[in-house]
Each structure stands twice: as C-alpha cells, then as structure tokens.
Design a protein around this motif. Structure first.
Motif, PDB file in Angstrom:
ATOM      1  N   PHE A  11     -70.461 -46.983 -76.456  1.00 49.31           N
ATOM      2  CA  PHE A  11     -69.673 -45.926 -75.428  1.00 49.31           C
ATOM      3  C   PHE A  11     -68.726 -46.605 -74.912  1.00 49.31           C
ATOM      4  CE2 PHE A  11     -74.281 -44.795 -74.861  1.00 49.31           C
ATOM      5  CZ  PHE A  11     -74.602 -43.962 -74.721  1.00 49.31           C
ATOM      6  N   LYS A  12     -67.880 -45.678 -74.616  1.00 51.29           N
ATOM      7  CA  LYS A  12     -66.278 -45.683 -73.859  1.00 51.29           C
ATOM      8  C   LYS A  12     -66.472 -46.879 -72.856  1.00 51.29           C
ATOM      9  CE  LYS A  12     -64.836 -41.994 -76.837  1.00 51.29           C
ATOM     10  NZ  LYS A  12     -63.775 -40.586 -75.690  1.00 51.29           N
ATOM     11  N   THR A  13     -66.281 -47.762 -72.442  1.00 49.31           N
ATOM     12  CA  THR A  13     -66.562 -48.461 -70.856  1.00 49.31           C
ATOM     13  C   THR A  13     -65.382 -48.735 -70.627  1.00 49.31           C
ATOM     14  OG1 THR A  13     -68.797 -48.961 -71.954  1.00 49.31           O
ATOM     15  CG2 THR A  13     -68.015 -49.932 -70.066  1.00 49.31           C
ATOM     16  N   HIS A  14     -65.450 -48.548 -68.729  1.00 50.70           N
ATOM     17  CA  HIS A  14     -64.675 -49.396 -68.486  1.00 50.70           C
ATOM     18  C   HIS A  14     -65.136 -50.272 -67.342  1.00 50.70           C
ATOM     19  CE1 HIS A  14     -61.617 -46.104 -69.878  1.00 50.70           C
ATOM     20  NE2 HIS A  14     -62.302 -45.220 -70.748  1.00 50.70           N
ATOM     21  N   MET A  15     -64.148 -51.503 -66.457  1.00 51.91           N
ATOM     22  CA  MET A  15     -64.032 -52.409 -66.025  1.00 51.91           C
ATOM     23  C   MET A  15     -64.108 -52.035 -64.524  1.00 51.91           C
ATOM     24  SD  MET A  15     -66.066 -55.517 -65.345  1.00 51.91           S
ATOM     25  CE  MET A  15     -65.134 -56.429 -64.051  1.00 51.91           C
ATOM     26  N   VAL A  16     -65.352 -51.503 -63.506  1.00 50.82           N
ATOM     27  CA  VAL A  16     -64.990 -51.230 -62.314  1.00 50.82           C
ATOM     28  C   VAL A  16     -65.677 -52.097 -61.617  1.00 50.82           C
ATOM     29  CG1 VAL A  16     -65.030 -49.019 -62.786  1.00 50.82           C
ATOM     30  CG2 VAL A  16     -67.135 -50.392 -62.554  1.00 50.82           C
ATOM     31  N   PRO A  17     -64.821 -52.657 -60.256  1.00 53.56           N
ATOM     32  CA  PRO A  17     -65.736 -53.805 -59.348  1.00 53.56           C
ATOM     33  C   PRO A  17     -66.530 -53.634 -58.895  1.00 53.56           C
ATOM     34  CG  PRO A  17     -64.226 -51.535 -58.717  1.00 53.56           C
ATOM     35  CD  PRO A  17     -63.590 -51.307 -59.817  1.00 53.56           C
ATOM     36  N   SER A  18     -67.668 -54.296 -58.597  1.00 54.25           N
ATOM     37  CA  SER A  18     -68.750 -54.430 -58.253  1.00 54.25           C
ATOM     38  C   SER A  18     -68.917 -53.463 -56.594  1.00 54.25           C
ATOM     39  CB  SER A  18     -69.533 -55.632 -58.197  1.00 54.25           C
ATOM     40  OG  SER A  18     -69.403 -56.870 -57.517  1.00 54.25           O
ATOM     41  N   GLU A  19     -70.043 -53.374 -56.608  1.00 50.64           N
ATOM     42  CA  GLU A  19     -69.769 -52.438 -54.914  1.00 50.64           C
ATOM     43  C   GLU A  19     -70.459 -53.489 -53.828  1.00 50.64           C
ATOM     44  OE1 GLU A  19     -69.418 -48.117 -54.195  1.00 50.64           O
ATOM     45  OE2 GLU A  19     -72.398 -48.701 -54.961  1.00 50.64           O
TER      46      GLU A  19
ATOM     47  N   ILE B 293     -69.203 -41.603 -66.354  1.00 53.39           N
ATOM     48  CA  ILE B 293     -70.425 -41.957 -65.656  1.00 53.39           C
ATOM     49  C   ILE B 293     -70.147 -43.360 -65.105  1.00 53.39           C
ATOM     50  CG2 ILE B 293     -73.036 -42.030 -65.894  1.00 53.39           C
ATOM     51  CD1 ILE B 293     -72.215 -40.942 -68.439  1.00 53.39           C
ATOM     52  N   PHE B 294     -70.680 -43.442 -63.656  1.00 56.33           N
ATOM     53  CA  PHE B 294     -69.915 -44.620 -62.824  1.00 56.33           C
ATOM     54  C   PHE B 294     -71.629 -45.174 -62.979  1.00 56.33           C
ATOM     55  CE2 PHE B 294     -65.850 -43.467 -61.468  1.00 56.33           C
ATOM     56  CZ  PHE B 294     -65.762 -43.753 -61.418  1.00 56.33           C
ATOM     57  N   VAL B 295     -71.522 -46.629 -63.010  1.00 55.28           N
ATOM     58  CA  VAL B 295     -73.710 -46.929 -63.038  1.00 55.28           C
ATOM     59  C   VAL B 295     -73.166 -48.384 -61.989  1.00 55.28           C
ATOM     60  CG1 VAL B 295     -75.434 -48.452 -64.302  1.00 55.28           C
ATOM     61  CG2 VAL B 295     -73.345 -46.563 -65.269  1.00 55.28           C
TER      62      VAL B 295
ATOM     63  N   VAL C 197     -67.580 -38.519 -73.371  1.00 56.68           N
ATOM     64  CA  VAL C 197     -68.325 -39.577 -72.403  1.00 56.68           C
ATOM     65  C   VAL C 197     -67.131 -40.802 -72.234  1.00 56.68           C
ATOM     66  CG1 VAL C 197     -70.252 -40.380 -71.062  1.00 56.68           C
ATOM     67  CG2 VAL C 197     -70.331 -38.448 -72.574  1.00 56.68           C
ATOM     68  N   HIS C 198     -67.193 -40.947 -70.848  1.00 58.82           N
ATOM     69  CA  HIS C 198     -66.544 -42.535 -69.767  1.00 58.82           C
ATOM     70  C   HIS C 198     -67.580 -43.312 -69.443  1.00 58.82           C
ATOM     71  CE1 HIS C 198     -62.482 -42.119 -72.249  1.00 58.82           C
ATOM     72  NE2 HIS C 198     -63.713 -41.270 -72.109  1.00 58.82           N
ATOM     73  N   PHE C 199     -67.253 -44.453 -69.438  1.00 61.42           N
ATOM     74  CA  PHE C 199     -68.722 -45.215 -68.391  1.00 61.42           C
ATOM     75  C   PHE C 199     -67.409 -46.489 -67.259  1.00 61.42           C
ATOM     76  CE2 PHE C 199     -72.350 -43.989 -71.502  1.00 61.42           C
ATOM     77  CZ  PHE C 199     -73.131 -43.370 -70.171  1.00 61.42           C
TER      78      PHE C 199
END
Length: 375
Positions: free
Chosen positions: A49-57, A5-7, A32-34
């Motif tokens: 939750f299992k959470t991963h750092m992603v770049p801001s959009e 799930i990308f937020v 489930v991963h975020f």
C-alpha cells in the motif's frame, strides 16, 4: 475516490483490520493511502500500500502485564506527541483525500474535521475511564477528562464504526458506552479480518490441533509453559505454539512430541483454519479472526486490562469458549481444551458465527458505507 486511512500503531489488531478495509477499497478502484508509524507502517508497506509516516499518538506505559493508562497519558503529554496534529493538518492539505478513516488515531480525525473532510472513526471500546476505577482522586479526575475527550471525538465523527458482530452478538459490547446521539451514528460493520475463511487454504496439521498465540515472553511465559505441560498430559492432541521472536525454543527444554514451537508466522490464517481451538489473550482482533473461522477459544486476558477482561467474559457467556487466568493449572487447561474440542454445542455455535461473519462481509460493508456517504 481518494481515501486516507490512519492507523493507531499500538497493537497490530488495528493494523490488520485497516489492511482488510484497504484491500477492499483498492479492489473497488479507489485510491487508498495509509498514515502509520512503527512496525505497523512496515507491515502495511509490505502489503504493497501507499504508506506515509505519521507521528505516534500515545506512549504506552506499564509493567508485569498491566497497562498504566494514567502514566501513559502523562508520558504522551510530556513528549509533546499531541502537537503532531499540526503536521497531520499540513499532510492532509498536501494529499487532499476525499474521506478519512481513522482507527483510534485521534489526531487524524481532529485534523480531518478541521479541514472539513468527512471522517469515520473505528473503535471497539468507548469506556476507557474504566482503567481508572478505584485508583485515587487524581485518577478519578483524569478519568473524567478522558471521558470528555472520547465523548467529544465520538460527537465529531461522521460515523463510528464498530468492527464487530452487530448487537446482541458483539463481543466488545461490555466496552461500549455511548450517549444517545452517538448511538444513532454507530455502525456495526461485522469482523474486519485480513483473510476470509473461503480464500484461506488450511495448513496440513495433525488433528485434533490447538493453536496457541499467547507467546512465551515476559509476564505471559507462565501460562505458555503451562500449555506445554498440559500438552504432555494427553499426546492425542497436537499443538502449535507461537513463542515470539524474543524466545529461543531451545530454552524451553525437552518438548512433548505433540508440540511444535514457532517464533513467528507471517500468515496465521492457514493455521487457524486447520485448528480445532485457539488459545490467546483477550485482544479483540484475534477474537474476530477466530470467530470468523468458526474456531472456539480459550482466552487468557492480561491482568488489570478491563477491555480484555470484558471481551473474555462475553466469549464465555455466549458459549464461544472459556475464560482462564494466569493462575490456572495445567490440569484445568487440558480439561477445558477437551471440552471445547469435543462438545458439539460449541461446534454448532461457532459454525453459526462463521456463517454470520460471511454474511456480514465487514470490509465490504465499510466500503459501501463510505461510498454511500461520499455520494
């Protein structure tokens, strides 16, 4: 099934509704991963939750309560944030999800489709070009580019999930403008909220009670102070106001005895269940929460924010609350508070909306959709 799930981290409304989906999927045994960033990521991590750092959009730019989408897009390109799609593609190759759910995080969806992973896009607005109306030739050109981009994203998605009541009840309906082919894959899930009415224990509050989430910082401070002034005119109505972490309640002077100021609350649902009215800006997620709890609203949408203005108009047109603005006087605020608390027709209408939210079971509906499509 492994679900990513990308937020979009610009506004916690995206985060709260994705958390509700995550809870539902985990409870059904899915992995489930975020993918998130900023305060949104911190909040998701705190939920376990299992959470991963992603770049801001996108970089949001604006002032005096107005979002400048043109400057936001230019600033985003300048910072090269869209190049983060390369990182996301590598991330998906490493994590190998079976399906991707992307809440307004378009790099996640583009990356998923480039790797042939089914992707579901969550949005509550499809007419972003409205921000550019009447703002010159360059803005008109940018509006067309934005519209083409969004149209392409909707075409690419396997399903477009609208986290709202189905038509004709959808609060965000004035913000939806899809092509015919896209409408065929639009799915109205029902509200996606962090807690249901049934599982929430109401806070013990003096009744009748008003919950105000406008906040007392920046351009919203005038309406915040007007609500306090309105409270002092009728001591029979009690208030809880959220000032925000940047405001020292002591700076507000002597408060009426029927007013409580809190900087922040981790869980506002017990307060919402105990309240007879919510005063809030025009954000979609807060509206879904209030309606799911059967609470009428006074909405004060941000200036020049077409999405919030449209949401607030629907709330008033459908008899679910009142729409005010920053110039509204304390007397008029109090008058509308009394009407919404006392008028039985509002109570009846809001009870119907609460019952409809329970029947729809938004998180469960999204889980079934994803499971069926995957099978």
């Amino acid at each position: 099934m492994k679900v990513m799930i990308f937020v979009c981290g610009e506004g916690l409304g995206h985060t709260s509704r994705c958390i509700s989906i995550g809870k539902e999927l985990v409870s059904a045994g899915h992995d489930v991963h975020f993918g998130a960033y900023g305060y949104s990521r911190e909040l998701i991590e705190r939920k376990g939750f299992k959470t991963h750092m992603v770049p801001s959009e996108i970089t949001l730019v604006g002032k005096a309560g107005s979002l400048n989408l043109k400057k936001s897009i230019l600033a985003t390109f300048k910072r090269g944030q869209f190049l983060g799609i390369i990182k996301i593609r590598k991330f998906l190759k490493r994590t190998k999800p079976d399906v991707v759910i992307s809440d307004s995080y378009f790099m996640g969806m583009l990356s998923a489709k480039s790797r042939s992973i089914p992707c579901y896009l969550i949005v509550n607005q499809s007419n972003m070009e409205e921000f550019f109306k009447g703002k010159g030739v360059s803005s008109k050109i940018l509006a067309e580019l934005v519209k083409k981009f969004y149209t392409g994203m909707f075409k690419m998605a396997d399903k477009v999930i609208i986290p709202d009541f189905p038509l004709p009840h959808a609060v965000c309906r004035k913000n939806l403008d899809f092509k015919e082919k896209t409408w065929k894959k639009v799915f109205f899930s029902g509200p996606l909220i962090g807690k249901t009415f049934e599982e929430t224990i109401a806070k013990e509050l003096e009744k009748p009670h008003v919950l105000c989430t406008v906040g007392g910082f920046g351009y919203r401070e005038p309406i915040f102070r007007k609500v306090i002034e309105a409270a002092g005119m009728d001591k029979s109505i009690n208030y809880t106001l959220l000032s925000g972490p940047s405001v020292d309640p002591a700076s507000l002077g002597t408060l009426p005895e029927n007013v409580t100021i809190l900087k922040f609350i981790d869980d506002q649902f017990p307060y919402m269940k105990a309240s007879d009215l919510v005063i809030a800006p025009g954000g979609h997620s807060t509206m879904m929460e209030a309606l799911s709890f059967g609470v009428p609203m006074i909405t004060v949408p941000d200036q020049k924010h077409s999405e919030q203005q449209n949401n607030a108009l629907v709330i008033e047109e459908d008899g679910l609350g009142k729409m005010l603005d920053y110039s509204t006087s304390p007397d008029v605020i109090l008058e509308n508070i009394r009407v919404l608390i006392d008028d039985e027709k509002y109570k009846k209408k809001l009870t119907e909306m609460r019952e409809l939210a329970v029947e729809l079971n938004g998180p469960g509906a999204v889980r079934l959709l994803v499971e069926e499509m995957e099978n």
